[in-house]
Design an enzyme around this catalytic site. Structure first.
Site, PDB file in Angstrom:
ATOM      1  N   GLY A 265      -6.929   5.585   4.813  1.00  0.00           N
ATOM      2  CA  GLY A 265      -6.424   6.472   3.774  1.00  0.00           C
ATOM      3  C   GLY A 265      -6.873   7.911   3.967  1.00  0.00           C
ATOM      4  O   GLY A 265      -7.943   8.186   4.513  1.00  0.00           O
TER       5      GLY A 265
ATOM      6  N   ASN B  77      -9.786  -0.436  10.443  1.00  0.00           N
ATOM      7  CA  ASN B  77      -8.604   0.200   9.862  1.00  0.00           C
ATOM      8  C   ASN B  77      -8.070   1.223  10.848  1.00  0.00           C
ATOM      9  O   ASN B  77      -8.780   2.164  11.207  1.00  0.00           O
ATOM     10  CB  ASN B  77      -8.963   0.892   8.547  1.00  0.00           C
ATOM     11  CG  ASN B  77      -9.523  -0.067   7.521  1.00  0.00           C
ATOM     12  OD1 ASN B  77      -8.780  -0.666   6.756  1.00  0.00           O
ATOM     13  ND2 ASN B  77     -10.847  -0.235   7.503  1.00  0.00           N
TER      14      ASN B  77
ATOM     15  N   GLU C 218       0.807  -1.215   0.000  1.00  0.00           N
ATOM     16  CA  GLU C 218       0.000   0.000   0.000  1.00  0.00           C
ATOM     17  C   GLU C 218       0.843   1.269   0.000  1.00  0.00           C
ATOM     18  O   GLU C 218       0.360   2.352   0.317  1.00  0.00           O
ATOM     19  CB  GLU C 218      -0.940  -0.002   1.205  1.00  0.00           C
ATOM     20  CG  GLU C 218      -1.941  -1.143   1.202  1.00  0.00           C
ATOM     21  CD  GLU C 218      -2.857  -1.123   2.405  1.00  0.00           C
ATOM     22  OE1 GLU C 218      -3.717  -0.227   2.473  1.00  0.00           O
ATOM     23  OE2 GLU C 218      -2.707  -1.985   3.285  1.00  0.00           O
TER      24      GLU C 218
ATOM     25  N   TYR D 210      -9.666   3.562  -5.065  1.00  0.00           N
ATOM     26  CA  TYR D 210      -8.638   4.571  -5.292  1.00  0.00           C
ATOM     27  C   TYR D 210      -8.533   5.117  -6.710  1.00  0.00           C
ATOM     28  O   TYR D 210      -7.890   6.141  -6.917  1.00  0.00           O
ATOM     29  CB  TYR D 210      -7.270   3.987  -4.903  1.00  0.00           C
ATOM     30  CG  TYR D 210      -7.190   3.572  -3.462  1.00  0.00           C
ATOM     31  CD1 TYR D 210      -7.274   4.510  -2.433  1.00  0.00           C
ATOM     32  CD2 TYR D 210      -7.050   2.242  -3.109  1.00  0.00           C
ATOM     33  CE1 TYR D 210      -7.206   4.131  -1.105  1.00  0.00           C
ATOM     34  CE2 TYR D 210      -6.971   1.845  -1.782  1.00  0.00           C
ATOM     35  CZ  TYR D 210      -7.057   2.792  -0.789  1.00  0.00           C
ATOM     36  OH  TYR D 210      -6.988   2.408   0.527  1.00  0.00           O
TER      37      TYR D 210
ATOM     38  N   ASP E 164     -15.452  -1.093   8.846  1.00  0.00           N
ATOM     39  CA  ASP E 164     -16.208  -1.455   7.649  1.00  0.00           C
ATOM     40  C   ASP E 164     -17.258  -2.501   7.993  1.00  0.00           C
ATOM     41  O   ASP E 164     -16.975  -3.472   8.708  1.00  0.00           O
ATOM     42  CB  ASP E 164     -15.262  -1.989   6.575  1.00  0.00           C
ATOM     43  CG  ASP E 164     -14.274  -0.930   6.099  1.00  0.00           C
ATOM     44  OD1 ASP E 164     -14.574   0.268   6.249  1.00  0.00           O
ATOM     45  OD2 ASP E 164     -13.206  -1.302   5.584  1.00  0.00           O
TER      46      ASP E 164
ATOM     47  N   GLU F  20     -13.956  -5.358   9.245  1.00  0.00           N
ATOM     48  CA  GLU F  20     -12.602  -5.095   9.722  1.00  0.00           C
ATOM     49  C   GLU F  20     -12.500  -3.698  10.324  1.00  0.00           C
ATOM     50  O   GLU F  20     -13.381  -2.852  10.140  1.00  0.00           O
ATOM     51  CB  GLU F  20     -11.587  -5.236   8.592  1.00  0.00           C
ATOM     52  CG  GLU F  20     -11.768  -4.242   7.458  1.00  0.00           C
ATOM     53  CD  GLU F  20     -10.716  -4.416   6.377  1.00  0.00           C
ATOM     54  OE1 GLU F  20      -9.563  -3.994   6.596  1.00  0.00           O
ATOM     55  OE2 GLU F  20     -11.054  -4.964   5.307  1.00  0.00           O
TER      56      GLU F  20
ATOM     57  N   SER G  70      -6.788  -2.323   1.937  1.00  0.00           N
ATOM     58  CA  SER G  70      -7.102  -1.755   0.626  1.00  0.00           C
ATOM     59  C   SER G  70      -7.597  -2.796  -0.372  1.00  0.00           C
ATOM     60  O   SER G  70      -7.429  -2.645  -1.581  1.00  0.00           O
ATOM     61  CB  SER G  70      -5.886  -1.011   0.046  1.00  0.00           C
ATOM     62  OG  SER G  70      -5.592   0.131   0.808  1.00  0.00           O
TER      63      SER G  70
ATOM     64  N   ARG H 177     -11.355   3.521  11.229  1.00  0.00           N
ATOM     65  CA  ARG H 177     -12.544   3.317  10.411  1.00  0.00           C
ATOM     66  C   ARG H 177     -12.969   1.862  10.528  1.00  0.00           C
ATOM     67  O   ARG H 177     -12.138   0.963  10.510  1.00  0.00           O
ATOM     68  CB  ARG H 177     -12.239   3.639   8.950  1.00  0.00           C
ATOM     69  CG  ARG H 177     -13.457   3.992   8.109  1.00  0.00           C
ATOM     70  CD  ARG H 177     -13.102   4.118   6.643  1.00  0.00           C
ATOM     71  NE  ARG H 177     -12.889   2.796   6.053  1.00  0.00           N
ATOM     72  CZ  ARG H 177     -11.828   2.480   5.316  1.00  0.00           C
ATOM     73  NH1 ARG H 177     -10.854   3.349   5.097  1.00  0.00           N
ATOM     74  NH2 ARG H 177     -11.730   1.257   4.809  1.00  0.00           N
TER      75      ARG H 177
END
Length: 323
Positions: A289, A285, A29, A229, A270, A283, A163, A268
């Protein structure tokens, strides 16, 4: 949450001191982290905060020492940045940093261990949190049996990547074996989950508060790297369209999932919802990003925070970190 707004005081600038923005790194990443780091640096320039950019590589210990920083803004993604290693180094050097600590970073980076924890008890010691049924794949797995056990359609993912790197959505045994081979190129276990068909949401956590959820819509097979992205046709809905009661349920679940793993500062979570609007955690994070396509800045904007104010709110939380 008490968000930082611009302009900031000279007192806060002095408290923050010289900030090292640690970005780049050596994971898959890296390119996303370079973009995130550039955005964070631009925000610190806007706020007038003293800083130095540190592209994390093989000489990171010497680079950090030479930079003479007072604290670190961690915007590294993936192994080496979100898994506790850089956090442990900074603690060894007595440098406070943004985001989750060593233990929670390592745990959140491992999707398998995170799911096992969620299946146990939550932060309040009561019933476990909802997450899709799963299994660990190995070279010797009976792929047809695993597929049947998990309902016939699954997501395969490396347990220690982010990602959507190495992920596949499959519905037959031969493709499952190919997906395993793809995911096995990366470090850690290969995880396979029952596919949840329905809406996908993400909930940003900032300084102990869940921000407005974002609903993600894509024409791709799933919300993959390209959709995250590169593509310009991914749709981000905030408000997310849920009834107020369900939105609050989602926010409470996300915050509970975040704190159960021991995370702090920002991050974050999800989540998928099935056709009956039952939520399933995917998950956490711990260093999301911060690019032009990123989700946490979108959620922050929904509560009136500019990108620079978001960066400063994340950074100010590190003032409470003891190393």
């Amino acid at each position: 949450m008490q968000a930082v707004t611009l302009p900031i005081s000279e007192t806060l600038k002095k408290q923050l001191g010289r900030v090292g923005v640690l970005f780049g790194g050596l994971s898959a990443e890296r390119e996303i982290s370079l973009q995130s780091g550039a955005a964070v640096i631009a925000a610190l320039v806007e706020a007038g905060v003293e800083h130095v950019a540190i592209d994390v590589g093989d000489n990171i210990i010497a680079d950090i020492k030479a930079a003479n920083i007072d604290r670190a803004f961690l915007i590294l993604h993936g192994p080496g940045g979100e898994d506790g290693r850089i956090q442990a180094l900074l603690e060894f050097l007595n440098i406070p940093y943004t985001g989750s600590d060593v233990a929670s970073s390592a745990l959140a980076m491992d999707k398998l261990r995170t799911k096992q924890l969620w299946r146990g008890v939550d932060i309040n010691g009561v019933q476990g949190l909802p997450t899709p049924e799963f299994a660990v794949l190995t070279q010797g797995s009976d792929f047809a049996k695993v597929l049947a056990t998990l309902g016939g359609e699954v997501m395969v993912k490396p347990a220690n990547e982010g990602s959507s790197i190495g992920m596949s959505r499959v519905n037959n045994a031969s493709d499952l074996e190919l997906a395993f081979q793809k995911a096995a190129q990366y470090q850690g276990s290969v995880l396979v989950e029952r596919l949840i068909v329905g809406a996908e949401y993400t909930v940003a956590i900032l300084d102990g508060e869940a921000l407005p959820p974002i609903k993600l819509e894509t024409d791709h097979t799933f919300y993959d790297f390209n959709a995250k992205y590169i593509a310009d046709d991914t749709r981000y809905l905030c408000p997310c369209g849920l009834p107020a009661e369900k939105e609050q349920e989602l926010k409470t679940l996300a915050l509970n999932a975040f704190t159960t793993v021991g995370c702090r500062g920002w991050g974050r979570v999800d989540v998928m919802a099935d056709a009956q609007q039952n939520f399933y955690l995917l998950e956490v994070n711990t260093a999301p990003g911060m690019t032009s396509h990123s989700l946490v800045p979108m959620a922050a904007k929904a509560i009136g925070l500019s990108f620079a104010e978001l960066v400063l709110t994340v950074l100010r939380a590190s003032l409470a970190v003891k190393v």
